[in-house]
Design a protein around this motif. Structure first.
Motif, PDB file in Angstrom:
ATOM      1  N   THR A   1      -3.655   3.588  -0.050  1.00 34.39           N
ATOM      2  CA  THR A   1      -4.154   3.152  -1.347  1.00 34.39           C
ATOM      3  C   THR A   1      -3.468   1.843  -1.682  1.00 34.39           C
ATOM      4  OG1 THR A   1      -4.364   5.460  -2.071  1.00 34.39           O
ATOM      5  CG2 THR A   1      -4.333   3.777  -3.792  1.00 34.39           C
ATOM      6  N   ASP A   2      -4.276   0.832  -2.061  1.00 33.88           N
ATOM      7  CA  ASP A   2      -3.689  -0.443  -2.491  1.00 33.88           C
ATOM      8  C   ASP A   2      -2.892  -0.227  -3.770  1.00 33.88           C
ATOM      9  OD1 ASP A   2      -4.848  -1.896  -0.422  1.00 33.88           O
ATOM     10  OD2 ASP A   2      -6.629  -2.398  -1.587  1.00 33.88           O
ATOM     11  N   LEU A   3      -1.744  -0.893  -3.850  1.00 31.33           N
ATOM     12  CA  LEU A   3      -0.916  -0.815  -5.047  1.00 31.33           C
ATOM     13  C   LEU A   3      -0.961  -2.156  -5.776  1.00 31.33           C
ATOM     14  CD1 LEU A   3       2.183   1.091  -3.629  1.00 31.33           C
ATOM     15  CD2 LEU A   3       0.365   1.990  -5.074  1.00 31.33           C
TER      16      LEU A   3
ATOM     17  N   THR B   1      -4.299   6.548   6.176  1.00 34.04           N
ATOM     18  CA  THR B   1      -5.149   6.273   5.022  1.00 34.04           C
ATOM     19  C   THR B   1      -4.196   5.778   3.943  1.00 34.04           C
ATOM     20  OG1 THR B   1      -4.992   8.570   4.266  1.00 34.04           O
ATOM     21  CG2 THR B   1      -6.915   7.987   5.577  1.00 34.04           C
TER      22      THR B   1
ATOM     23  N   VAL C   1       0.837  -1.200   0.000  1.00 30.27           N
ATOM     24  CA  VAL C   1       0.000   0.000   0.000  1.00 30.27           C
ATOM     25  C   VAL C   1       0.872   1.250   0.000  1.00 30.27           C
ATOM     26  CG1 VAL C   1      -1.941  -1.111   1.177  1.00 30.27           C
ATOM     27  CG2 VAL C   1      -0.181   0.013   2.531  1.00 30.27           C
ATOM     28  N   ARG C   2       0.274   2.323  -0.488  1.00 28.89           N
ATOM     29  CA  ARG C   2       0.925   3.640  -0.436  1.00 28.89           C
ATOM     30  C   ARG C   2       0.273   4.407   0.708  1.00 28.89           C
ATOM     31  NH1 ARG C   2       3.281   6.393  -4.482  1.00 28.89           N
ATOM     32  NH2 ARG C   2       2.126   5.234  -6.047  1.00 28.89           N
TER      33      ARG C   2
ATOM     34  N   GLU D   1      -1.012   7.477   2.262  1.00 32.47           N
ATOM     35  CA  GLU D   1      -1.453   8.798   1.791  1.00 32.47           C
ATOM     36  C   GLU D   1      -1.373   9.828   2.917  1.00 32.47           C
ATOM     37  OE1 GLU D   1      -1.841   9.198  -1.325  1.00 32.47           O
ATOM     38  OE2 GLU D   1      -2.068   7.125  -1.964  1.00 32.47           O
TER      39      GLU D   1
END
Length: 179
Positions: free
Chosen positions: A72-74, A70, A52-53, A55
Motif C-alpha cells: 500500500t502506498d503511504l 502486495t 510503501v507498507r 501487506e
C-alpha cells in the motif's frame, strides 16, 4: 531488473531487521543500467519514488525467480520545519567539518530533505528504519537533530583526544573519554 527494464515496473527495498522483512519499504525506480556483466549482474542507478507498507510478502512470486509483495502506498508529508531545518543544517556542517568532509556540506542543497542525507549521518540501520516509520518530514528532522546533538559531543571529544595524543606523543597520561 530485466522486468524493470522491459515493463517499466518499480521494485521495493524493505529493510531486513530482526530476522524478518520489515513492514515499510522504499519503492524504487530503475533509472539506468550502467553495465551488465557476463554473469548477469548489473551496475544500476536507481531513484527512490515513495514509501510503501508491505501487506503480504512472498518469498517467490508466481512464475518469477524473485520475491515480491502486495503493498500500500503511504502518503509523505514532506513539509519541513524551517527553523529545525536551519538548526539541523548547522549541526550537519559541524559534523562534516569534524569528519573532514567539508566538500559534502558544500554540495548539500539548501532545500535538502532528511532522506537525502540520512546515509551520511552515521545512523544505525535501526535508526534509518525509524526515519522510514516517521510520517512527516518534521518528525524525521527532529530525529536527525536529536541524533546529531548526541553524536557531535562524542566526535568532538574524540578529536580532542586524538590531538592530545599527537601532542603528547605517547599514551602515558591518556584519560579515556566517557561515552
Amino acid at each position: 531488473m530485466h522486468d524493470c527494464v522491459a515493463e517499466g515496473i518499480t521494485f521495493g527495498i524493505p529493510p531486513y531487521l530482526n530476522n524478518s522483512v520489515s513492514t515499510f519499504a522504499t519503492e524504487m525506480r530503475l533509472v539506468s543500467v550502467a553495465k551488465t556483466y557476463p554473469s548477469g549482474e548489473m551496475d544500476i542507478k536507481t531513484q527512490a519514488v515513495g514509501l510503501v507498507r508491505v501487506e503480504e510478502f512472498f518469498r517467490q512470486l508466481p512464475g518469477k525467480l524473485y520475491a515480491g509483495a502486495t503493498v500500500t502506498d503511504l502518503p509523505d508529508d514532506n513539509t519541513p520545519d524551517p527553523d529545525l531545518h536551519e538548526r539541523t543544517r548547522a549541526l550537519i556542517q559541524q559534523l562534516y567539518e569534524i569528519l573532514g568532509l567539508r566538500r559534502l556540506f558544500l554540495d548539500l542543497p539548501t532545500n535538502f530533505r532528511v532522506y537525502d542525507i540520512a546515509h551520511n549521518l552515521g545512523l544505525s540501520t535501526e535508526q534509518e528504519y525509524e526515519l522510514l516509520e516517521a510520517a512527516t518530514e518534521a518528525e524525521r528532522q527532529q530525529r536527525v537533530f536529536e541524533h546529531l546533538l548526541h553524536i557531535l559531543p562524542v566526535l568532538q571529544e574524540t578529536e580532542r583526544l586524538k590531538e592530545r595524543v599527537r601532542l603528547n606523543g605517547h599514551f602515558k597520561n591518556l584519560t579515556p573519554p566517557s561515552f
